[in-house]
Design a protein around this motif. Structure first.
Motif, PDB file in Angstrom:
ATOM      1  N   SER A  42     -38.970  72.039  65.179  1.00 17.22           N
ATOM      2  CA  SER A  42     -37.567  72.421  65.116  1.00 17.22           C
ATOM      3  C   SER A  42     -37.413  73.869  64.652  1.00 17.22           C
ATOM      4  CB  SER A  42     -36.819  71.483  64.175  1.00 17.22           C
ATOM      5  OG  SER A  42     -35.507  71.912  64.000  1.00 17.22           O
ATOM      6  N   LYS A  43     -38.132  74.251  63.604  1.00 18.07           N
ATOM      7  CA  LYS A  43     -38.063  75.609  63.060  1.00 18.07           C
ATOM      8  C   LYS A  43     -38.570  76.630  64.084  1.00 18.07           C
ATOM      9  CE  LYS A  43     -37.734  78.405  59.404  1.00 18.07           C
ATOM     10  NZ  LYS A  43     -36.519  78.646  58.680  1.00 18.07           N
ATOM     11  N   MET A  44     -39.678  76.321  64.744  1.00 19.69           N
ATOM     12  CA  MET A  44     -40.244  77.242  65.720  1.00 19.69           C
ATOM     13  C   MET A  44     -39.328  77.399  66.937  1.00 19.69           C
ATOM     14  SD  MET A  44     -42.788  78.437  64.197  1.00 19.69           S
ATOM     15  CE  MET A  44     -43.620  79.380  65.448  1.00 19.69           C
ATOM     16  N   ARG A  45     -38.652  76.338  67.325  1.00 21.49           N
ATOM     17  CA  ARG A  45     -37.720  76.415  68.451  1.00 21.49           C
ATOM     18  C   ARG A  45     -36.587  77.393  68.115  1.00 21.49           C
ATOM     19  NH1 ARG A  45     -37.630  71.588  69.407  1.00 21.49           N
ATOM     20  NH2 ARG A  45     -36.024  70.904  67.960  1.00 21.49           N
ATOM     21  N   VAL A  46     -36.057  77.296  66.905  1.00 19.79           N
ATOM     22  CA  VAL A  46     -34.992  78.205  66.474  1.00 19.79           C
ATOM     23  C   VAL A  46     -35.495  79.644  66.449  1.00 19.79           C
ATOM     24  CG1 VAL A  46     -33.559  78.861  64.494  1.00 19.79           C
ATOM     25  CG2 VAL A  46     -33.734  76.471  65.168  1.00 19.79           C
ATOM     26  N   LYS A  47     -36.698  79.861  65.909  1.00 25.45           N
ATOM     27  CA  LYS A  47     -37.243  81.214  65.805  1.00 25.45           C
ATOM     28  C   LYS A  47     -37.579  81.801  67.173  1.00 25.45           C
ATOM     29  CE  LYS A  47     -39.040  81.576  61.186  1.00 25.45           C
ATOM     30  NZ  LYS A  47     -38.372  82.835  60.940  1.00 25.45           N
ATOM     31  N   ASN A  48     -38.065  80.990  68.098  1.00 26.39           N
ATOM     32  CA  ASN A  48     -38.480  81.488  69.411  1.00 26.39           C
ATOM     33  C   ASN A  48     -37.322  81.693  70.374  1.00 26.39           C
ATOM     34  OD1 ASN A  48     -41.339  81.855  69.330  1.00 26.39           O
ATOM     35  ND2 ASN A  48     -41.550  79.653  69.152  1.00 26.39           N
ATOM     36  N   ASP A  49     -36.241  80.970  70.210  1.00 27.15           N
ATOM     37  CA  ASP A  49     -35.157  80.991  71.195  1.00 27.15           C
ATOM     38  C   ASP A  49     -34.089  82.048  70.946  1.00 27.15           C
ATOM     39  OD1 ASP A  49     -36.424  78.916  72.439  1.00 27.15           O
ATOM     40  OD2 ASP A  49     -35.003  77.374  71.809  1.00 27.15           O
ATOM     41  N   ILE A  50     -34.282  82.961  70.007  1.00 22.56           N
ATOM     42  CA  ILE A  50     -33.196  83.886  69.672  1.00 22.56           C
ATOM     43  C   ILE A  50     -32.860  84.858  70.796  1.00 22.56           C
ATOM     44  CG2 ILE A  50     -33.550  83.715  67.191  1.00 22.56           C
ATOM     45  CD1 ILE A  50     -34.862  86.452  67.266  1.00 22.56           C
ATOM     46  N   PHE A  51     -33.798  85.141  71.699  1.00 28.41           N
ATOM     47  CA  PHE A  51     -33.522  86.072  72.788  1.00 28.41           C
ATOM     48  C   PHE A  51     -33.234  85.365  74.113  1.00 28.41           C
ATOM     49  CE2 PHE A  51     -36.196  88.529  69.813  1.00 28.41           C
ATOM     50  CZ  PHE A  51     -35.252  89.476  69.462  1.00 28.41           C
ATOM     51  N   GLU A  52     -33.292  84.060  74.126  1.00 25.77           N
ATOM     52  CA  GLU A  52     -33.083  83.304  75.360  1.00 25.77           C
ATOM     53  C   GLU A  52     -31.724  83.581  76.021  1.00 25.77           C
ATOM     54  OE1 GLU A  52     -32.912  78.678  76.552  1.00 25.77           O
ATOM     55  OE2 GLU A  52     -34.625  79.296  75.336  1.00 25.77           O
ATOM     56  N   PRO A  53     -30.615  83.658  75.268  1.00 26.57           N
ATOM     57  CA  PRO A  53     -29.318  83.899  75.914  1.00 26.57           C
ATOM     58  C   PRO A  53     -29.214  85.254  76.627  1.00 26.57           C
ATOM     59  CG  PRO A  53     -29.007  83.126  73.665  1.00 26.57           C
ATOM     60  CD  PRO A  53     -30.467  83.417  73.846  1.00 26.57           C
ATOM     61  N   TRP A  54     -30.123  86.169  76.351  1.00 22.09           N
ATOM     62  CA  TRP A  54     -30.038  87.506  76.939  1.00 22.09           C
ATOM     63  C   TRP A  54     -30.485  87.536  78.396  1.00 22.09           C
ATOM     64  CZ3 TRP A  54     -31.697  91.596  72.810  1.00 22.09           C
ATOM     65  CH2 TRP A  54     -30.892  91.439  71.685  1.00 22.09           C
ATOM     66  N   GLU A  55     -31.138  86.502  78.854  1.00 19.98           N
ATOM     67  CA  GLU A  55     -31.595  86.388  80.245  1.00 19.98           C
ATOM     68  C   GLU A  55     -32.461  87.575  80.664  1.00 19.98           C
ATOM     69  OE1 GLU A  55     -28.123  85.666  82.616  1.00 19.98           O
ATOM     70  OE2 GLU A  55     -27.605  83.874  81.493  1.00 19.98           O
ATOM     71  N   GLU A  56     -33.257  88.048  79.759  1.00 19.84           N
ATOM     72  CA  GLU A  56     -34.219  89.110  80.057  1.00 19.84           C
ATOM     73  C   GLU A  56     -35.616  88.527  79.922  1.00 19.84           C
ATOM     74  OE1 GLU A  56     -33.733  92.845  78.003  1.00 19.84           O
ATOM     75  OE2 GLU A  56     -31.590  92.498  77.858  1.00 19.84           O
ATOM     76  N   ASP A  57     -36.563  89.188  80.540  1.00 18.31           N
ATOM     77  CA  ASP A  57     -37.947  88.732  80.468  1.00 18.31           C
ATOM     78  C   ASP A  57     -38.610  89.332  79.237  1.00 18.31           C
ATOM     79  OD1 ASP A  57     -40.344  87.550  81.132  1.00 18.31           O
ATOM     80  OD2 ASP A  57     -40.930  89.166  82.490  1.00 18.31           O
ATOM     81  N   ILE A  58     -38.309  88.750  78.062  1.00 17.31           N
ATOM     82  CA  ILE A  58     -38.892  89.220  76.807  1.00 17.31           C
ATOM     83  C   ILE A  58     -39.916  88.186  76.346  1.00 17.31           C
ATOM     84  CG2 ILE A  58     -38.469  89.763  74.386  1.00 17.31           C
ATOM     85  CD1 ILE A  58     -35.654  90.625  75.143  1.00 17.31           C
ATOM     86  N   ASP A  59     -41.140  88.628  76.176  1.00 15.40           N
ATOM     87  CA  ASP A  59     -42.191  87.757  75.653  1.00 15.40           C
ATOM     88  C   ASP A  59     -42.085  87.786  74.130  1.00 15.40           C
ATOM     89  OD1 ASP A  59     -44.423  86.258  75.128  1.00 15.40           O
ATOM     90  OD2 ASP A  59     -45.856  87.746  75.866  1.00 15.40           O
ATOM     91  N   HIS A  60     -41.517  86.737  73.550  1.00 17.15           N
ATOM     92  CA  HIS A  60     -41.293  86.681  72.101  1.00 17.15           C
ATOM     93  C   HIS A  60     -42.223  85.637  71.505  1.00 17.15           C
ATOM     94  CE1 HIS A  60     -38.595  85.481  68.525  1.00 17.15           C
ATOM     95  NE2 HIS A  60     -39.273  86.562  68.202  1.00 17.15           N
ATOM     96  N   GLN A  61     -43.162  86.061  70.686  1.00 11.31           N
ATOM     97  CA  GLN A  61     -44.133  85.183  70.051  1.00 11.31           C
ATOM     98  C   GLN A  61     -43.919  85.193  68.546  1.00 11.31           C
ATOM     99  OE1 GLN A  61     -46.549  83.410  71.789  1.00 11.31           O
ATOM    100  NE2 GLN A  61     -45.499  84.128  73.615  1.00 11.31           N
ATOM    101  N   VAL A  62     -43.941  84.006  67.938  1.00 13.54           N
ATOM    102  CA  VAL A  62     -43.744  83.880  66.491  1.00 13.54           C
ATOM    103  C   VAL A  62     -44.891  83.064  65.903  1.00 13.54           C
ATOM    104  CG1 VAL A  62     -42.247  82.983  64.670  1.00 13.54           C
ATOM    105  CG2 VAL A  62     -41.234  83.939  66.738  1.00 13.54           C
ATOM    106  N   ARG A  63     -45.431  83.542  64.804  1.00 13.44           N
ATOM    107  CA  ARG A  63     -46.452  82.810  64.055  1.00 13.44           C
ATOM    108  C   ARG A  63     -45.964  82.669  62.620  1.00 13.44           C
ATOM    109  NH1 ARG A  63     -47.327  82.152  68.453  1.00 13.44           N
ATOM    110  NH2 ARG A  63     -49.163  82.576  69.679  1.00 13.44           N
TER     111      ARG A  63
END
Length: 84
Positions: A42-63
């Motif tokens: 759940s936490k990782m989904r929130v952290k990874n999805d912050i740029f999803e609404p922008w509809e750009e091809d951004i490779d966002h990786q979180v550790r």
């Protein structure tokens, strides 16, 4: 927050953000609460999805790493790669 503001600034400069790599160090109960797979997912989904609404091809990786020595202090190291 800061990441989205930084990416907005990068975009305003006419550059195209392509990669955002985050390393989060947590030493308090936040990380202890993430020991269950359900809570961590759940936490990782929130952290990874912050740029999803922008509809750009951004490779966002979180550790996220548990580092008890730092206690309640939280550290976040972020690297941005953009084309411009």
């Amino acid at each position: 927050k800061f990441k989205t503001s930084a990416v907005e600034y990068i975009r305003m400069l006419g550059m195209v953000p392509k990669v955002i790599a985050s390393s989060n160090h947590l030493g308090n109960n936040d990380m202890k609460n993430l020991t269950s797979k359900r809570t961590l997912d759940s936490k990782m989904r929130v952290k990874n999805d912050i740029f999803e609404p922008w509809e750009e091809d951004i490779d966002h990786q979180v550790r996220v790493m548990y580092t008890p020595l730092i206690g309640d202090e939280k550290r976040d190291i972020v690297e941005y790669t953009s084309f411009g």
